[in-house]
Design a protein around this motif. Structure first.
Motif, short mmCIF file in Angstrom:
data_model
loop_
_atom_site.label_atom_id
_atom_site.label_comp_id
_atom_site.label_asym_id
_atom_site.label_seq_id
_atom_site.Cartn_x
_atom_site.Cartn_y
_atom_site.Cartn_z
N GLU A 176 -113.69 -15.49 60.89
CA GLU A 176 -114.12 -14.60 59.81
C GLU A 176 -113.97 -13.12 60.18
N LEU A 177 -113.91 -12.83 61.48
CA LEU A 177 -113.93 -11.44 61.92
C LEU A 177 -112.64 -10.97 62.57
N ALA A 178 -111.74 -11.89 62.89
CA ALA A 178 -110.48 -11.51 63.55
C ALA A 178 -109.66 -10.63 62.62
N ALA A 179 -109.12 -9.55 63.17
CA ALA A 179 -108.32 -8.62 62.36
C ALA A 179 -107.26 -7.98 63.25
N LEU A 180 -106.04 -7.98 62.80
CA LEU A 180 -105.00 -7.29 63.55
C LEU A 180 -105.21 -5.78 63.45
N PRO A 181 -104.94 -5.06 64.54
CA PRO A 181 -105.17 -3.61 64.51
C PRO A 181 -104.13 -2.89 63.66
N GLU A 182 -104.53 -1.73 63.17
CA GLU A 182 -103.58 -0.86 62.49
C GLU A 182 -102.60 -0.32 63.55
N PRO A 183 -101.36 -0.05 63.17
CA PRO A 183 -100.42 0.52 64.15
C PRO A 183 -100.99 1.81 64.73
N SER A 184 -100.96 1.90 66.07
CA SER A 184 -101.53 3.06 66.74
C SER A 184 -100.96 3.14 68.15
N LEU A 219 -104.99 2.91 72.64
CA LEU A 219 -105.65 1.64 72.94
C LEU A 219 -107.17 1.71 72.78
N HIS A 220 -107.72 2.92 72.65
CA HIS A 220 -109.16 3.04 72.41
C HIS A 220 -109.52 2.50 71.03
N ASP A 221 -108.55 2.38 70.15
CA ASP A 221 -108.79 1.84 68.82
C ASP A 221 -108.71 0.32 68.78
N PHE A 222 -108.37 -0.31 69.89
CA PHE A 222 -108.21 -1.77 69.97
C PHE A 222 -109.57 -2.38 70.31
N ARG A 223 -110.20 -2.99 69.28
CA ARG A 223 -111.56 -3.53 69.41
C ARG A 223 -111.51 -5.05 69.64
N TRP A 224 -112.71 -5.65 69.84
CA TRP A 224 -112.74 -7.09 70.09
C TRP A 224 -112.27 -7.89 68.88
N ASP A 225 -112.47 -7.40 67.66
CA ASP A 225 -111.97 -8.14 66.50
C ASP A 225 -110.44 -8.16 66.50
N HIS A 226 -109.84 -7.09 66.99
CA HIS A 226 -108.38 -7.05 67.15
C HIS A 226 -107.96 -8.01 68.26
N ALA A 227 -108.78 -8.08 69.32
CA ALA A 227 -108.48 -8.97 70.45
C ALA A 227 -108.43 -10.42 70.00
N LEU A 228 -109.29 -10.80 69.06
CA LEU A 228 -109.28 -12.19 68.58
C LEU A 228 -107.97 -12.52 67.88
N ALA A 229 -107.51 -11.63 67.03
CA ALA A 229 -106.26 -11.88 66.30
C ALA A 229 -105.05 -11.75 67.22
N ALA A 230 -105.00 -10.69 68.01
CA ALA A 230 -103.85 -10.46 68.88
C ALA A 230 -103.77 -11.50 69.99
N GLY A 231 -104.91 -11.87 70.56
CA GLY A 231 -104.94 -12.87 71.63
C GLY A 231 -104.38 -14.20 71.17
N ARG A 232 -104.76 -14.60 69.98
CA ARG A 232 -104.26 -15.88 69.44
C ARG A 232 -102.75 -15.79 69.22
N LYS A 233 -102.30 -14.63 68.74
CA LYS A 233 -100.88 -14.44 68.47
C LYS A 233 -100.07 -14.37 69.77
N ILE A 234 -100.58 -13.68 70.77
CA ILE A 234 -99.85 -13.49 72.02
C ILE A 234 -99.94 -14.71 72.93
N PHE A 235 -101.14 -15.27 73.10
CA PHE A 235 -101.35 -16.34 74.07
C PHE A 235 -101.28 -17.74 73.48
N GLY A 285 -111.46 -3.58 73.98
CA GLY A 285 -110.89 -4.73 73.28
C GLY A 285 -109.82 -5.45 74.10
N MET A 286 -109.04 -4.69 74.85
CA MET A 286 -108.01 -5.33 75.68
C MET A 286 -108.66 -6.19 76.75
#
Length: 153
Positions: free
Chosen positions: A81-89, A92-108, A46-47
């Protein structure tokens, strides 16, 4: 810039479909270069998805799904429709592409694609194996054709 990212695990039969399509597109681009297109095989990272998508105007992600739908079904879904922030963890193996969509928009912010489309292909077999099932191979061929048509326009 359009970025296409294939996701999945090459050792889990139909889970590899996104990676296989991305690899086919990379081969296609060797003989049909396109200056405003990037294609990546991001496997299950996901990263990697988040960082490879950065700087693109448009993003397409391709992956397998397991929803109980008919095997080989193709779903074309807006990324919103699929973007989702990851649960606290701490893993990084739990960081999937759906998390990347939400986190990427937030970070970048504005440096992350606004237009995101996700192609999901329903898997028939997710057991250990190196081959796609025939029905998923057929769906992969269809998605590949759709994407090469999009690229050529």
């Amino acid at each position: 810039m359009l970025t296409i990212i294939g996701c999945g695990n090459l050792n889990r039969s139909d889970d590899a479909v996104g990676v296989i399509i991305a690899q086919r597109l990379q081969q296609y681009l060797l003989t049909n270069p396109h200056p405003h297109l990037r294609v990546y095989d991001c496997g299950t990272g996901g990263m990697d998805v988040m960082f490879k998508a950065r700087g693109s105007k448009q993003l397409i992600i391709i992956d397998a799904s397991s929803t109980g739908s008919e095997p080989g079904a193709i779903f074309k879904v807006p990324g919103k429709e699929l973007a989702a922030l990851p649960e606290p963890s701490y893993n990084l193996h739990d960081f999937r592409w759906d998390h990347a969509l939400a986190a990427g928009r937030k970070i970048f912010g504005q440096d992350f694609p606004e237009e995101v489309t996700v192609y999901l292909i329903e898997a028939a077999n997710l057991d250990l194996g190196l081959e796609l099932s025939p029905v998923v191979q057929s769906a992969a061929d269809s998605v590949f054709q759709q994407l090469t048509k999009l690229i050529s326009q």
